[in-house]
Write a protein that holds these residues in place. Structure first.
Motif, PDB file in Angstrom:
ATOM      1  N   ALA A  40      69.302   3.566  33.261  1.00 46.86           N
ATOM      2  CA  ALA A  40      70.265   2.959  34.184  1.00 46.86           C
ATOM      3  C   ALA A  40      69.752   1.573  34.575  1.00 46.86           C
ATOM      4  CB  ALA A  40      70.440   3.834  35.412  1.00 46.86           C
ATOM      5  N   VAL A  41      70.587   0.580  34.321  1.00 51.04           N
ATOM      6  CA  VAL A  41      70.193  -0.819  34.436  1.00 51.04           C
ATOM      7  C   VAL A  41      71.028  -1.492  35.512  1.00 51.04           C
ATOM      8  CG1 VAL A  41      70.286  -3.003  33.166  1.00 51.04           C
ATOM      9  CG2 VAL A  41      69.559  -0.910  32.006  1.00 51.04           C
ATOM     10  N   LYS A  42      70.407  -2.363  36.313  1.00 47.03           N
ATOM     11  CA  LYS A  42      71.180  -3.116  37.305  1.00 47.03           C
ATOM     12  C   LYS A  42      71.206  -4.593  36.959  1.00 47.03           C
ATOM     13  CE  LYS A  42      70.530   0.179  40.916  1.00 47.03           C
ATOM     14  NZ  LYS A  42      69.215   0.623  41.401  1.00 47.03           N
ATOM     15  N   LEU A  62      76.791   3.021  49.123  1.00 46.14           N
ATOM     16  CA  LEU A  62      77.502   3.115  47.855  1.00 46.14           C
ATOM     17  C   LEU A  62      77.183   4.451  47.203  1.00 46.14           C
ATOM     18  CD1 LEU A  62      79.185   1.690  45.635  1.00 46.14           C
ATOM     19  CD2 LEU A  62      77.025   0.866  44.710  1.00 46.14           C
ATOM     20  N   LEU A  63      78.194   5.186  46.847  1.00 44.99           N
ATOM     21  CA  LEU A  63      77.958   6.414  46.090  1.00 44.99           C
ATOM     22  C   LEU A  63      77.997   6.091  44.607  1.00 44.99           C
ATOM     23  CD1 LEU A  63      80.004   9.002  48.105  1.00 44.99           C
ATOM     24  CD2 LEU A  63      77.519   8.800  47.895  1.00 44.99           C
ATOM     25  N   MET A  64      77.307   6.890  43.841  1.00 48.46           N
ATOM     26  CA  MET A  64      77.291   6.625  42.411  1.00 48.46           C
ATOM     27  C   MET A  64      78.660   6.917  41.802  1.00 48.46           C
ATOM     28  SD  MET A  64      74.579   7.941  39.680  1.00 48.46           S
ATOM     29  CE  MET A  64      73.351   7.701  40.949  1.00 48.46           C
ATOM     30  N   LEU A 117      74.533   0.097  36.322  1.00 46.78           N
ATOM     31  CA  LEU A 117      74.811   0.688  37.643  1.00 46.78           C
ATOM     32  C   LEU A 117      75.005  -0.433  38.648  1.00 46.78           C
ATOM     33  CD1 LEU A 117      72.448   3.607  38.702  1.00 46.78           C
ATOM     34  CD2 LEU A 117      74.798   3.739  37.875  1.00 46.78           C
ATOM     35  N   ARG A 118      75.914  -0.210  39.587  1.00 50.76           N
ATOM     36  CA  ARG A 118      76.067  -1.201  40.650  1.00 50.76           C
ATOM     37  C   ARG A 118      74.880  -1.134  41.596  1.00 50.76           C
ATOM     38  NH1 ARG A 118      81.746  -0.240  43.136  1.00 50.76           N
ATOM     39  NH2 ARG A 118      81.688   1.449  41.614  1.00 50.76           N
ATOM     40  N   ARG A 119      74.520  -2.277  42.150  1.00 51.06           N
ATOM     41  CA  ARG A 119      73.502  -2.305  43.186  1.00 51.06           C
ATOM     42  C   ARG A 119      74.093  -1.778  44.486  1.00 51.06           C
ATOM     43  NH1 ARG A 119      68.921  -4.951  42.681  1.00 51.06           N
ATOM     44  NH2 ARG A 119      68.866  -5.930  40.646  1.00 51.06           N
ATOM     45  N   ARG A 120      73.294  -1.082  45.241  1.00 49.43           N
ATOM     46  CA  ARG A 120      73.756  -0.652  46.558  1.00 49.43           C
ATOM     47  C   ARG A 120      73.721  -1.893  47.474  1.00 49.43           C
ATOM     48  NH1 ARG A 120      72.704   4.254  50.003  1.00 49.43           N
ATOM     49  NH2 ARG A 120      71.224   5.107  48.531  1.00 49.43           N
TER      50      ARG A 120
END
Lengths: 131, 131
Positions: free
Chosen positions: B127-129, B108-110, B99-102
């Motif tokens: 879910a990994v950042k 940031l929307l998922m 997942l992108r970091r906010r």
């Protein structure tokens, strides 16, 4: 570094707790149970049930013989805020949350708390569904 | 029962792969790497790079000494569809996604693929950042 789990007394919340216990055992880590209730007007009506639920969780975790803490929070925050904050303070490696299953017909959107935790958490997030 | 990871050659994709390897080792399970590319008009331009990336992943996993498969799929599906389908067919216990970091300012929307995997998967989703 501990594992943080968000607990609510629903089948999704119980699935998250069960899975978090397994993860804590697998990784040999402490489990931090966070039960966050925003509070507000109708809160006093629910408070007895809320306490009862946390007591049951505490007894269940004691019986399973793992290291744990239970935090029952009522401080006007959304559950997502409380969970992410505690995970950061405790240097958690993982947050476990329950997610609702999408119904075969329905277009279920993800709850805002789940979405916030997934986006805002610094650590990994494990999303669990009830069986 | 295996662990399925969605791989794309970005820092999020690499973070997911690294974490999935750790989970596979921790649980002593086989890892299934799914690299799904929708294909389409501009696909032929990317295909060489795509193959190179999967070859690198394969070599890396061989060096780490875990049991794994790599599936490179180009069949017009969204990555979410391919991932969820393979996880179901293989009876996976876990899907790992990046997942992108906010950003500190941005809302940031998922991404829609992440959201679909989280909602549609029958199994748990990690879910990994990226660090």
């Amino acid at each position: 570094m501990p594992i943080v789990v968000g607990f609510i007394p629903t089948k999704e919340g119980r699935a998250a707790l069960d899975r978090a216990v397994e993860e804590a055992q697998l990784r040999n880590e402490r489990l931090i149970v966070v039960s966050s209730n925003k509070g507000g007007e109708n809160f006093s009506r629910d408070v007895v049930q809320f306490d009862d639920e946390l007591e049951k969780v505490t007894k269940d975790l004691e019986a399973r013989g793992i290291e744990f803490d239970v935090h029952g929070l009522v401080r006007g925050n959304e559950p997502a805020e409380d969970l992410v904050e505690i995970a950061e303070k405790q240097n958690a490696t993982l947050i476990v949350i329950g997610l609702r299953r999408r119904s075969p017909v329905g277009k279920l959107l993800m709850g805002s708390n789940a979405q916030r935790i997934l986006l805002d958490a610094n650590c990994d997030v494990l999303a669990v569904k009830p069986n």
